[in-house]
Design an enzyme around this catalytic site. Structure first.
Site, PDB file in Angstrom:
ATOM      1  CB  CYS A 238      -0.967  -0.022   1.188  1.00  0.00           C
ATOM      2  SG  CYS A 238      -0.189  -0.048   2.819  1.00  0.00           S
ATOM      3  NE  ARG A 243      -3.785   2.635   2.535  1.00  0.00           N
ATOM      4  CZ  ARG A 243      -3.769   3.508   1.524  1.00  0.00           C
ATOM      5  NH1 ARG A 243      -4.900   3.801   0.891  1.00  0.00           N
ATOM      6  NH2 ARG A 243      -2.637   4.067   1.145  1.00  0.00           N
TER       7      ARG A 243
END
Length: 282
Positions: A238, A243
């Site tokens: 990410c 994430r």
């Protein structure tokens, strides 16, 4: 998705969490994007970890080292047999990052509360502002295993490898290069775009509106539709790794992919290095 850790799952639901708030064998840990959220109210008995100061080394731009991670666990009243149950805001972004680090350091018992902090708040479940204190345990961890972690140079060598599946979990605008980072964040990169060969499967596609994870069959179909299969080497990335840890959790813990790793250097590293290949929409 309702779960019971006795069945060996990595998720627990809020009912299980409520029933174990006073369980001395369980330690609840809150890890938020907003590092002030814990002080505004948290699960009774939960400790708060800061992703900026306790789970990362800001000088080396790296995960917490063994000394710091050992101290964090010990000061949180966590021993080698403690079940660590994590939750946080933003649908558990940094809770998943903390979970991934616990696995890097070999802690055997860790879970995530499905839906995280938002689900807990939305359902009016009990909160407190009291900060608990626990006797230090002296727990010591060794060097982190790198089996769940991917690094830049290996990815660069394997860009044309059909056995490698790169999963970009950022937003479509970040993937295309339209933006470098989400609004309001400070960690960026020099260039926008994505790693050549990566497929875009944003992290938000794996959760329902209430923040809980989608059903396993739906998750499996989502990744299969993009050619991300369990027989490939899968690497998620990410911007700074939180994430992608969330998507790593889905692939590795919920779907059972064994060959999946998190590239926590992610776009802040790749997009800032001189001469690195990128793809950007025209």
């Amino acid at each position: 998705m309702t779960t019971d850790p006795a069945a060996g799952d990595a998720l627990v639901d809020v009912r299980w969490a409520q029933a174990h708030l006073a369980d001395p064998a369980v330690r609840f840990v809150e890890v938020d994007v907003d590092t002030t959220a814990y002080r505004q109210g948290h699960l009774p008995g939960a400790v708060g970890w800061s992703w900026t100061s306790q789970l990362s080394d800001g000088i080396r731009r790296d995960i917490a080292g063994p000394e710091g991670f050992s101290a964090l666990l010990s000061d949180s009243g966590i021993g080698p047999d403690t079940m660590v149950v994590l939750y946080g805001d933003h649908h558990n972004w940094f809770a998943a990052w903390a979970y991934w680090q616990l696995k890097l350091y070999g802690h055997p018992e860790a879970r995530i509360i499905d839906g995280g902090r938002t689900y807990w708040l939305d359902h009016g479940l009990p909160l407190t502002v009291e900060v608990p204190g626990y006797p230090p345990t002296g727990y010591r961890v060794g060097p982190p295993s790198q089996g769940l972690r991917a690094f830049r140079d290996e990815i660069l060598r394997r860009l044309d490898d059909p056995e490698l599946a790169l999963v970009d979990v950022r937003s479509p605008a970040e993937f295309s290069g339209e933006v470098i980072a989400p609004p309001g964040v400070s960690e960026g990169a020099q260039r926008g775009g994505h790693i050549p060969g990566a497929v875009s499967i944003p992290w938000a596609q794996v959760v329902r509106e209430d923040g809980t994870f989608k059903a396993v069959d739906d998750l499996a179909a989502l990744y299969a539709a993009h050619g991300v299969m369990a027989d490939k080497d899968v690497i998620t990335y990410c911007r700074v790794g939180e994430r992608s840890a969330h998507s790593w959790f889905v692939l590795h813990e919920l779907l059972g992919y064994r060959r999946v790793r998190n590239y926590d250097g992610s776009w802040t590293e790749w997009g800032s290095m001189v001469g690195m290949p990128i793809v950007r929409a025209r």
